[in-house]
Write an enzyme that holds these catalytic residues in place. Structure first.
Site, PDB file in Angstrom:
ATOM      1  N   LYS A   1       0.577 -11.284  -3.681  1.00 57.24           N
ATOM      2  CA  LYS A   1       0.782 -10.368  -2.555  1.00 57.24           C
ATOM      3  C   LYS A   1      -0.506 -10.270  -1.744  1.00 57.24           C
ATOM      4  O   LYS A   1      -1.587 -10.043  -2.313  1.00 57.24           O
ATOM      5  CB  LYS A   1       1.150  -8.994  -3.134  1.00 57.24           C
ATOM      6  CG  LYS A   1       1.971  -8.103  -2.239  1.00 57.24           C
ATOM      7  CD  LYS A   1       2.426  -6.898  -3.082  1.00 57.24           C
ATOM      8  CE  LYS A   1       3.179  -5.886  -2.295  1.00 57.24           C
ATOM      9  NZ  LYS A   1       3.393  -4.666  -3.095  1.00 57.24           N
TER      10      LYS A   1
HETATM   11  O1  G3P Z   1       6.069  -1.424  -2.034  1.00 56.94           O
HETATM   12  C1  G3P Z   1       5.213  -0.663  -1.264  1.00 56.94           C
HETATM   13  C2  G3P Z   1       5.149   0.718  -1.756  1.00 56.94           C
HETATM   14  O2  G3P Z   1       4.533   0.738  -2.997  1.00 56.94           O
HETATM   15  C3  G3P Z   1       4.556   1.700  -0.866  1.00 56.94           C
HETATM   16  O3  G3P Z   1       5.294   2.843  -1.046  1.00 56.94           O
HETATM   17  O4  G3P Z   1       5.764   5.239  -0.997  1.00 56.94           O
HETATM   18  O5  G3P Z   1       3.385   4.422  -1.096  1.00 56.94           O
HETATM   19  O6  G3P Z   1       4.712   4.169   0.978  1.00 56.94           O
HETATM   20  P1  G3P Z   1       4.752   4.238  -0.509  1.00 56.94           P
END
Ligand code: G3P
Length: 218
Positions: free
Chosen positions: A83
């Site tokens: 990634k």
């Molecule tokens: O896959 C990306 C994710 O981990 C981000 O999620 O909730 O931190 O915006 P969030």
């Protein structure tokens, strides 16, 4: 649409893997840090539980650093996906890793043009962040739909991986909007299967069964 868990927690992964519907895992530096374990060992352990794609993110900010980390990560398991962030350095690293047949997930995507660039750089996945766009009063699910449509019009093979998912409605709209995969936290994955009518229906079936047994019992 494939269903991924967005976690580095082995217990959560093992539990959902048992349901038979877990297609892959995404992690990021924040999720890995929470586990307080060795990064490489953790990713290898995840890859032993899940045979589908497991994303592990580089932390270097320059292209050479990303390439060094990415090439190392790619040796950890057959199903690991490197990634990288959607930056100029990340795109450069993506295109070089892709030329070496290493699968890359380009993350932190917030626009159609960014997704186009990730696809041109040979990304295997691009990850539009739904929840974080909603957080700034935009429509994250609309971006997923637009990227899926653009990839279709442009005959681009990069897969749309809806990320930063916060609610079951995000999952539903991603599926209807043409996402190839959706990665969600454990809490959202658990919510997907729940319905109060399923619970009350089960309770009624079992109560009727028990009552019938009592009637026919000698
Ligand atoms: O896959 C990306 C994710 O981990 C981000 O999620 O909730 O931190 O915006 P969030």
């Amino acid at each position: 649409m494939h269903l991924f868990l967005d976690t580095a927690n082995l217990d959560e992964i093992a539990e959902i893997a048992n349901w038979g519907v877990l297609d892959g895992i995404t992690t990021n530096p924040s999720l890995v840090s929470k586990e307080k374990k060795d990064f490489k060992k953790l990713v290898k352990d995840i890859c032993k539980i899940v045979s589908g794609p497991v994303s592990a993110e580089v932390v270097a900010e320059d292209m050479e650093g990303m390439l060094t980390e990415g090439r190392d990560i790619a040796t950890w398991a057959e199903n690991v996906v490197v990634k990288v962030p959607l930056t100029p350095a990340g795109l450069g690293a993506c295109s070089k890793l892709a030329k070496d047949n290493i699968k890359v997930n380009v993350t932190l995507c917030f626009s159609v043009n960014q997704a186009l660039m990730a696809a041109r750089a040979g990304a295997y996945f691009v990850s539009p962040f739904v929840g974080r766009l909603d957080d700034i009063n935009e429509d994250g699910c609309a971006l997923v739909e637009q990227i899926a449509e653009m990839f279709h019009i442009q005959s681009l093979e990069t897969r749309v991986l809806a990320a930063s998912i916060r609610t079951p409605m995000h999952v539903q709209r991603s599926a209807l909007g043409g996402a190839d995969a959706c990665t969600m936290p454990y809490s959202v994955f658990k919510m997907l299967v729940k319905h109060p009518l399923t619970d009350s229906g089960m309770a009624k079936f079992l109560a009727d069964w028990k009552q019938a047994k009592e009637v026919v019992a000698p």
